[in-house]
Scaffold this motif. Structure first.
Motif, short mmCIF file in Angstrom:
data_model
loop_
_atom_site.label_atom_id
_atom_site.label_comp_id
_atom_site.label_asym_id
_atom_site.label_seq_id
_atom_site.Cartn_x
_atom_site.Cartn_y
_atom_site.Cartn_z
N LEU A 1 38.96 37.24 39.24
CA LEU A 1 37.65 37.57 39.79
C LEU A 1 37.61 37.24 41.27
CD1 LEU A 1 34.61 38.32 39.32
CD2 LEU A 1 34.22 35.87 38.88
N LEU B 1 31.59 40.58 38.97
CA LEU B 1 31.40 39.95 37.67
C LEU B 1 30.78 40.90 36.65
CD1 LEU B 1 31.62 37.26 36.04
CD2 LEU B 1 29.27 36.79 36.77
N GLU C 1 26.46 36.16 40.91
CA GLU C 1 27.65 35.80 40.14
C GLU C 1 27.72 34.29 39.90
OE1 GLU C 1 30.97 39.08 41.35
OE2 GLU C 1 30.26 37.77 42.98
#
Length: 432
Positions: free
Chosen positions: A231, A252, A277
């Protein structure tokens, strides 16, 4: 089998050194001992008390060596062992130039087994007793890693890496085969001995929405498994994700909308997070895995350890082999300190050791089994030599506290600082 009694200095944690003063979180015994029985820690106390209570125990006297929990590496790619420290420009260039060609070889079960054994030998030399590893798209790569770990009695987490786009021929599966292969491997390995399966989409750019949805369904069917992915590692990666998922609120969201966000999610790197996020990750209690040597080596950015810890995020530490440039968790801790310094957030030695042990175990939801010296915990331990080289020795001899003696080893130590690695109550063959 007789009990084994390890003598030396001992260091354990009673609290989280980010929540209380670091020195108050730790318990140090200068003349300590750890009693091992049947693969577990049976007792931690002073050497005198345990020697008196267990006179028939087999003694391993490490002198002034520091006995701590084994290092927990929360994000690695064991198939990248052979390409570690390869020159590269940015993430995507590095993947295409080195990673994907090497991963193509792991359909060969013999080659996968060779690298798995090599990787576990190397990491044991560096005191790593547990790791969460990505494999390749090949089921053979998963079988090889779990087989090698099982033969050593080692606690590991791993999963088949799933990719059905933006990868070369021979490294792509499909939504259905990703689901089917992952399910079969999960059913074969998850919960066997000390092995755990992690559902493993590499990252959003290499999985179609259909594949992410299939893996989200699999996770919903097996919520006790971990899910690991990447991520917000690099800004150009994030821009690529925006192009591939134009309707997503952020990076995300490309996982969240397909059921791939939850408490047992592990998100590697997590550097360039947006406010939404951060809030969602904190809300669900997902793990954020800091990979500092990789982030520096590939030029990704500076992880916000101070801010994320202040928010109460669940954070683990990782070498990210082979994007990371070292198998050493000591080097990983040193890089963690350096990155935090660049964010004007100096970290205490207790915080660094905690991140590499109890903190990473907590990120993996295994803090009840590994990551600390305490009765009932699994007997994975490391013994550190705090004067392993002349450079370190001349500095540490000036120390007037444990932390001053330990910090030079964190900053300058390597495999020479690892006196012994114990896995499941047995001395690793790397030290026999």
């Amino acid at each position: 089998m007789p009990n084994t009694l390890l003598l030396g200095q001992t260091l354990s944690f009673d609290d989280k050194p980010f929540a209380v003063p670091p020195e108050a979180a730790a318990r140090h015994e200068s003349k300590g001992a750890v009693l091992l029985r049947d693969g577990k820690i049976a007792a931690v106390d002073t050497a005198d008390r345990l020697r008196t209570a267990h006179p028939s125990a087999v003694i391993k006297d490490y002198g002034d060596g520091l006995i701590i929990a084994g290092f927990v590496d929360a994000h690695v790619h064991y198939p990248q062992t052979g390409i570690i420290a390869s020159w590269g420009k940015r993430l995507i260039d590095w993947l295409n130039t080195y990673t994907f060609p090497e991963e193509m070889r792991f359909g060969d079960a013999a080659y996968a087994s060779e690298i798995a054994e090599t990787y576990l030998d190397l990491t044991a030399r560096h005191g790593v007793t547990t790791m969460a590893s990505y494999c390749t798209i090949h089921p053979e790569s998963v079988d090889a890693f779990f087989t090698a770990a099982q033969s050593r009695g080692q606690r590991v987490i791993a999963g088949k890496t799933c990719m059905d786009r933006n990868a070369p021929d021979g490294l792509r599966d499909t939504p259905q085969s990703a689901y089917d292969d992952s399910k079969a491997l999960l059913e074969k390995w998850h919960g066997v001995a000390r092995l755990s399966y992690a559902i493993t989409p590499r990252f959003s750019p290499t999985s179609t929405p259909e594949q992410l949805d299939a893996l989200g369904q699999l996770w919903a069917e097996h919520p006790d498994c971990l899910m690991q992915t990447h991520l917000s590692e690099q800004t150009d990666e994030i821009a690529w994700v925006r192009d591939l998922f134009p309707d997503a609120r952020d990076y995300l969201d490309t996982y969240e909308r397909f059921g791939l966000l939850g408490e047992k999610g592990l998100f590697g790197h997590a550097i360039h997070l947006e406010p939404r996020e951060r809030a969602r990750l904190r809300e669900v209690g997902a793990g954020l895995i800091h990979c500092p040597t990789s982030n520096k080596f590939i030029g990704s950015g500076l992880f916000d350890m101070g801010g994320l810890m202040a928010e109460g995020q669940r954070v683990g530490l990782a070498s990210d082999t082979g994007g990371g440039s070292s198998f050493s968790i000591l080097r990983t801790m040193a890089a963690t300190y350096e990155v935090a310094q660049l964010r004007h957030n100096p970290l205490h030695a207790a915080q660094l050791i905690w991140l590499a042990t109890a903190g990473s175990a907590r990120a993996l939801h295994m803090e009840d089994r590994i990551g600390n010296l305490a009765p009932g915990m699994e007997a994975d331990l490391v013994v550190l030599d705090l004067a392993s080289t002349p450079d370190i020795a001349q500095r540490s001899k000036r120390a007037n506290s444990l932390w001053q003696a330990l910090f030079p080893t964190i900053m300058m130590g390597d495999d020479r600082a690892i006196t012994a690695t114990w896995i499941n109550g047995q001395l690793s063959s790397s030290f026999c």
